[in-house]
Scaffold this motif. Structure first.
Motif, PDB file in Angstrom:
ATOM      1  N   LEU A   1       0.840  -1.197   0.000  1.00 17.29           N
ATOM      2  CA  LEU A   1       0.000   0.000   0.000  1.00 17.29           C
ATOM      3  C   LEU A   1       0.878   1.251   0.000  1.00 17.29           C
ATOM      4  O   LEU A   1       1.990   1.235   0.537  1.00 17.29           O
ATOM      5  CB  LEU A   1      -0.888   0.005   1.236  1.00 17.29           C
ATOM      6  N   PRO A   2       0.406   2.340  -0.581  1.00 18.40           N
ATOM      7  CA  PRO A   2       1.188   3.584  -0.558  1.00 18.40           C
ATOM      8  C   PRO A   2       1.557   3.977   0.871  1.00 18.40           C
ATOM      9  O   PRO A   2       0.708   3.980   1.764  1.00 18.40           O
ATOM     10  CB  PRO A   2       0.229   4.602  -1.179  1.00 18.40           C
ATOM     11  N   GLY A   3       2.826   4.249   1.083  1.00 20.87           N
ATOM     12  CA  GLY A   3       3.292   4.684   2.389  1.00 20.87           C
ATOM     13  C   GLY A   3       3.585   3.568   3.369  1.00 20.87           C
ATOM     14  O   GLY A   3       4.117   3.819   4.456  1.00 20.87           O
ATOM     15  N   TYR A   4       3.275   2.328   2.998  1.00 20.49           N
ATOM     16  CA  TYR A   4       3.517   1.210   3.921  1.00 20.49           C
ATOM     17  C   TYR A   4       4.926   0.668   3.718  1.00 20.49           C
ATOM     18  O   TYR A   4       5.362   0.453   2.585  1.00 20.49           O
ATOM     19  CB  TYR A   4       2.493   0.092   3.696  1.00 20.49           C
ATOM     20  N   ASP A   5       5.644   0.428   4.812  1.00 21.01           N
ATOM     21  CA  ASP A   5       7.022  -0.056   4.737  1.00 21.01           C
ATOM     22  C   ASP A   5       7.021  -1.581   4.637  1.00 21.01           C
ATOM     23  O   ASP A   5       7.034  -2.278   5.649  1.00 21.01           O
ATOM     24  CB  ASP A   5       7.818   0.401   5.963  1.00 21.01           C
ATOM     25  N   ALA A   6       7.008  -2.081   3.416  1.00 22.73           N
ATOM     26  CA  ALA A   6       6.992  -3.530   3.203  1.00 22.73           C
ATOM     27  C   ALA A   6       8.353  -4.166   3.458  1.00 22.73           C
ATOM     28  O   ALA A   6       8.483  -5.390   3.414  1.00 22.73           O
ATOM     29  CB  ALA A   6       6.538  -3.833   1.782  1.00 22.73           C
ATOM     30  N   HIS A   7       9.374  -3.339   3.724  1.00 19.66           N
ATOM     31  CA  HIS A   7      10.715  -3.865   3.975  1.00 19.66           C
ATOM     32  C   HIS A   7      11.100  -3.756   5.453  1.00 19.66           C
ATOM     33  O   HIS A   7      12.282  -3.808   5.792  1.00 19.66           O
ATOM     34  CB  HIS A   7      11.727  -3.149   3.084  1.00 19.66           C
ATOM     35  N   ASP A   8      10.084  -3.620   6.287  1.00 19.02           N
ATOM     36  CA  ASP A   8      10.299  -3.651   7.733  1.00 19.02           C
ATOM     37  C   ASP A   8      11.096  -4.917   8.082  1.00 19.02           C
ATOM     38  O   ASP A   8      10.842  -5.990   7.530  1.00 19.02           O
ATOM     39  CB  ASP A   8       8.918  -3.670   8.420  1.00 19.02           C
ATOM     40  N   GLU A   9      12.058  -4.792   8.983  1.00 23.49           N
ATOM     41  CA  GLU A   9      12.945  -5.914   9.310  1.00 23.49           C
ATOM     42  C   GLU A   9      12.173  -7.140   9.763  1.00 23.49           C
ATOM     43  O   GLU A   9      12.554  -8.278   9.470  1.00 23.49           O
ATOM     44  CB  GLU A   9      13.941  -5.497  10.401  1.00 23.49           C
ATOM     45  N   ARG A  10      11.067  -6.938  10.491  1.00 22.55           N
ATOM     46  CA  ARG A  10      10.281  -8.085  10.964  1.00 22.55           C
ATOM     47  C   ARG A  10       9.654  -8.832   9.796  1.00 22.55           C
ATOM     48  O   ARG A  10       9.583 -10.069   9.804  1.00 22.55           O
ATOM     49  CB  ARG A  10       9.190  -7.625  11.933  1.00 22.55           C
ATOM     50  N   LEU A  11       9.208  -8.099   8.781  1.00 23.51           N
ATOM     51  CA  LEU A  11       8.597  -8.737   7.625  1.00 23.51           C
ATOM     52  C   LEU A  11       9.639  -9.481   6.801  1.00 23.51           C
ATOM     53  O   LEU A  11       9.400 -10.602   6.336  1.00 23.51           O
ATOM     54  CB  LEU A  11       7.888  -7.694   6.756  1.00 23.51           C
ATOM     55  N   VAL A  12      10.788  -8.865   6.625  1.00 18.52           N
ATOM     56  CA  VAL A  12      11.869  -9.511   5.876  1.00 18.52           C
ATOM     57  C   VAL A  12      12.287 -10.800   6.571  1.00 18.52           C
ATOM     58  O   VAL A  12      12.477 -11.851   5.934  1.00 18.52           O
ATOM     59  CB  VAL A  12      13.067  -8.554   5.710  1.00 18.52           C
ATOM     60  N   ALA A  13      12.417 -10.755   7.904  1.00 17.83           N
ATOM     61  CA  ALA A  13      12.811 -11.948   8.660  1.00 17.83           C
ATOM     62  C   ALA A  13      11.750 -13.039   8.566  1.00 17.83           C
ATOM     63  O   ALA A  13      12.069 -14.227   8.441  1.00 17.83           O
ATOM     64  CB  ALA A  13      13.062 -11.584  10.124  1.00 17.83           C
ATOM     65  N   ALA A  14      10.478 -12.646   8.605  1.00 15.91           N
ATOM     66  CA  ALA A  14       9.394 -13.628   8.505  1.00 15.91           C
ATOM     67  C   ALA A  14       9.391 -14.284   7.131  1.00 15.91           C
ATOM     68  O   ALA A  14       9.214 -15.505   7.009  1.00 15.91           O
ATOM     69  CB  ALA A  14       8.054 -12.959   8.782  1.00 15.91           C
ATOM     70  N   GLY A  15       9.593 -13.493   6.087  1.00 25.42           N
ATOM     71  CA  GLY A  15       9.680 -14.057   4.743  1.00 25.42           C
ATOM     72  C   GLY A  15      10.884 -14.971   4.597  1.00 25.42           C
ATOM     73  O   GLY A  15      10.816 -16.011   3.935  1.00 25.42           O
ATOM     74  N   GLN A  16      11.978 -14.604   5.244  1.00 24.43           N
ATOM     75  CA  GLN A  16      13.188 -15.424   5.178  1.00 24.43           C
ATOM     76  C   GLN A  16      12.962 -16.797   5.804  1.00 24.43           C
ATOM     77  O   GLN A  16      13.470 -17.810   5.312  1.00 24.43           O
ATOM     78  CB  GLN A  16      14.343 -14.720   5.870  1.00 24.43           C
ATOM     79  N   ARG A  17      12.176 -16.852   6.896  1.00 22.98           N
ATOM     80  CA  ARG A  17      11.918 -18.142   7.538  1.00 22.98           C
ATOM     81  C   ARG A  17      11.183 -19.088   6.587  1.00 22.98           C
ATOM     82  O   ARG A  17      11.449 -20.295   6.573  1.00 22.98           O
ATOM     83  CB  ARG A  17      11.138 -17.940   8.835  1.00 22.98           C
ATOM     84  N   ALA A  18      10.273 -18.545   5.787  1.00 22.36           N
ATOM     85  CA  ALA A  18       9.597 -19.389   4.796  1.00 22.36           C
ATOM     86  C   ALA A  18      10.586 -19.851   3.726  1.00 22.36           C
ATOM     87  O   ALA A  18      10.601 -21.026   3.337  1.00 22.36           O
ATOM     88  CB  ALA A  18       8.434 -18.627   4.168  1.00 22.36           C
ATOM     89  N   MET A  19      11.427 -18.929   3.254  1.00 14.61           N
ATOM     90  CA  MET A  19      12.398 -19.295   2.230  1.00 14.61           C
ATOM     91  C   MET A  19      13.430 -20.291   2.750  1.00 14.61           C
ATOM     92  O   MET A  19      13.928 -21.136   1.999  1.00 14.61           O
ATOM     93  CB  MET A  19      13.106 -18.048   1.697  1.00 14.61           C
ATOM     94  N   ASP A  20      13.742 -20.216   4.038  1.00 18.20           N
ATOM     95  CA  ASP A  20      14.715 -21.148   4.615  1.00 18.20           C
ATOM     96  C   ASP A  20      14.262 -22.596   4.490  1.00 18.20           C
ATOM     97  O   ASP A  20      15.083 -23.507   4.355  1.00 18.20           O
ATOM     98  CB  ASP A  20      14.978 -20.813   6.087  1.00 18.20           C
ATOM     99  N   VAL A  21      12.942 -22.811   4.533  1.00 20.50           N
ATOM    100  CA  VAL A  21      12.421 -24.172   4.363  1.00 20.50           C
ATOM    101  C   VAL A  21      12.742 -24.669   2.963  1.00 20.50           C
ATOM    102  O   VAL A  21      13.193 -25.807   2.778  1.00 20.50           O
ATOM    103  CB  VAL A  21      10.900 -24.215   4.624  1.00 20.50           C
ATOM    104  N   LEU A  22      12.519 -23.821   1.962  1.00 16.72           N
ATOM    105  CA  LEU A  22      12.833 -24.209   0.591  1.00 16.72           C
ATOM    106  C   LEU A  22      14.342 -24.364   0.386  1.00 16.72           C
ATOM    107  O   LEU A  22      14.793 -25.276  -0.311  1.00 16.72           O
ATOM    108  CB  LEU A  22      12.274 -23.180  -0.387  1.00 16.72           C
ATOM    109  N   LEU A  23      15.114 -23.474   1.006  1.00 12.51           N
ATOM    110  CA  LEU A  23      16.574 -23.574   0.889  1.00 12.51           C
ATOM    111  C   LEU A  23      17.087 -24.906   1.416  1.00 12.51           C
ATOM    112  O   LEU A  23      17.997 -25.504   0.841  1.00 12.51           O
ATOM    113  CB  LEU A  23      17.240 -22.428   1.664  1.00 12.51           C
ATOM    114  N   ALA A  24      16.488 -25.377   2.503  1.00 16.08           N
ATOM    115  CA  ALA A  24      16.945 -26.630   3.108  1.00 16.08           C
ATOM    116  C   ALA A  24      16.638 -27.831   2.220  1.00 16.08           C
ATOM    117  O   ALA A  24      17.283 -28.877   2.342  1.00 16.08           O
ATOM    118  CB  ALA A  24      16.282 -26.815   4.476  1.00 16.08           C
ATOM    119  N   SER A  25      15.657 -27.689   1.331  1.00 21.33           N
ATOM    120  CA  SER A  25      15.255 -28.805   0.470  1.00 21.33           C
ATOM    121  C   SER A  25      15.855 -28.737  -0.925  1.00 21.33           C
ATOM    122  O   SER A  25      15.728 -29.695  -1.689  1.00 21.33           O
ATOM    123  CB  SER A  25      13.730 -28.840   0.355  1.00 21.33           C
TER     124      SER A  25
END
Length: 199
Positions: free
Chosen positions: A109-133
């Motif tokens: 959304l306009p003005g929303y910080d989609a790169h907030d560290e908490r969001l990036v870390a949460a997305g990384q946890r999902a990607m880590d599952v794929l990385l492990a496989s």
């Protein structure tokens, strides 16, 4: 129970009810439909009263995104540790709740910080599952390999390239499917998924 305990339980219950109402709004109208005033009206409280539970629309949106990432990550972890099974789990999660999937991967959304560290870390946890496989494939170019190492930490850059390529393909398929593109082409998405995602 102490009065503090009762207040804590009430606060926790109100936060759940606010999130549930917000998810209904998202399902009906997308992220742009999210309105604290409408949620307050639905719950029978004043608009300012909601600020006791969430600092504002963006704070509520952030929590909804964090919850969605956590649920997607749990779905991936519950699948067998191979990319085919995780692809099916990813797709099933998105089809069951496309409004939450869009919340994760649509334009912010306009003005929303989609790169907030908490969001990036949460997305990384999902990607880590794929990385492990992911099994290593071709080595990426040196500059890209350094970027993969910086992004994924200890993962082999070749495995990271495989995981990101796989996820990009999967995300593209799921995004097209939930927006009805395959249906409008007269294609059976289940048959297409089975035929194209596992080459």
């Amino acid at each position: 129970m102490t009065s503090g305990g009762i207040r804590d339980r009430f606060r926790a219950q109100m936060r759940v009810e606010v999130k549930d109402a917000a998810l209904r709004q998202l399902a009906e109208g997308g992220a742009t439909a999210l309105s604290l005033n409408a949620i307050a009206k639905e719950l029978g409280v004043s608009g300012p009263a909601l600020y006791r539970y969430f600092a504002g629309r963006d704070a509520l949106l952030t929590e909804l995104i964090l919850d969605a990432y956590a649920d997607l990550t749990d779905a991936l972890r519950a699948a067998p540790a191979d990319l085919a099974a995780q692809a099916a789990a990813y797709r099933n999660w998105a089809l069951a709740q496309p409004h939450r999937y869009r919340l994760l991967f649509s334009a912010p959304l306009p003005g929303y910080d989609a790169h907030d560290e908490r969001l990036v870390a949460a997305g990384q946890r999902a990607m880590d599952v794929l990385l492990a496989s992911a099994a290593p494939g071709p080595q990426p170019p040196a500059d890209l390999a350094r970027q993969f190492t910086a992004w994924s930490g200890a993962a082999d850059p070749a495995a990271a390239l495989h995981a990101v390529t796989w996820w990009s393909r999967l995300h593209g398929f799921v995004s097209l499917e939930i927006e009805g593109n395959f249906a409008s082409m007269g294609l059976d998405a289940d048959l297409l998924f089975a035929s194209t995602m596992f080459w």
